[in-house]
Enzyme design. Structure first.
Site, PDB file in Angstrom:
ATOM      1  CB  SER A  82      -0.954  -0.064   1.206  1.00 40.35           C
ATOM      2  OG  SER A  82      -1.923   0.930   1.152  1.00 40.35           O
ATOM      3  CG  HIS A 129      -4.156  -1.300  -2.463  1.00 40.24           C
ATOM      4  ND1 HIS A 129      -4.773  -1.986  -1.460  1.00 40.24           N
ATOM      5  CD2 HIS A 129      -3.527  -0.278  -1.842  1.00 40.24           C
ATOM      6  CE1 HIS A 129      -4.525  -1.415  -0.293  1.00 40.24           C
ATOM      7  NE2 HIS A 129      -3.770  -0.364  -0.508  1.00 40.24           N
TER       8      HIS A 129
END
Length: 196
Positions: free
Chosen positions: A101, A126
């Site tokens: 992330s 993501h």
């Protein structure tokens, strides 16, 4: 039972006496620091202050940021990234374990040619997420608009730092994409995979 933070001997240049300091302080003096937890305001401020202090102390010697983090708060991570671009010394990023992330965003922010992953490291990218479950409709719309802006910014940085086309990065950010160290290298997130 936790063992606490280990103490190690340290002798300042020109001093005869050795003192015992916690291992992190010893490593900071060598310009090595760690992101080994979820990214939040506290760890972000600690890393930012370290980078700025060490940059002022000596602006020609590289800084080394070791990363093993599941990600965390987007804005706090972006603050770390921005500081890495702001300070004069190159910041070398080293992924050991996981950079997921916003931690992968910090990893890609290292000096080009100086971003490294250990052989068994994992990287995950993501799109930014939020929890809307208790928001009013107006708040939901405003938060969704802000998330879209953050996604555009993050996508633009990945495109710039990896050399990948925007459509590739956008497609990858649609879901959680996990990569091995060699896949992260092929993707342009890291430049080198450390030799076993």
């Amino acid at each position: 039972m936790p063992i606490g933070v280990p103490k190690v001997p340290f002798r300042s240049p020109g001093e005869g006496d050795t003192s015992w300091v916690d291992i992190y302080n010893r490593l900071y003096r060598e310009r090595l620091f760690f992101l080994g937890q979820e990214v939040d305001t506290e760890i972000s401020n600690q890393l930012i202050s370290l980078m700025i202090y060490l940059s002022i102390e000596k602006d020609t010697k590289d800084l080394y940021l070791f990363i093993n983090s599941p990600g965390g708060w987007v804005i706090s991570g972006m603050a770390i990234y921005d500081t890495m671009q702001f300070v004069r010394p190159d910041v070398q990023t080293i992924c050991m374990g996981l950079a997921a992330s916003i931690a992968s965003f910090i990893l890609v922010g290292g000096a080009i040619t100086k971003r490294i992953a250990f052989p068994h490291a994992r990287v995950m990218i993501h799109q930014p997420a939020s929890s809307f479950y208790e928001a009013q409709t107006g708040e939901f719309i405003l938060e969704a608009e802000e998330l879209l802006k953050l996604r555009e910014t993050i996508t633009r940085v990945y495109v710039q730092r990896t050399g990948k086309p925007i459509w590739v990065v956008s497609e990858d950010m649609e879901r959680d994409v996990f990569m091995s160290a060699t896949e992260a290298q092929a993707h342009g997130i890291v430049d080198l995979v450390a030799v076993q």
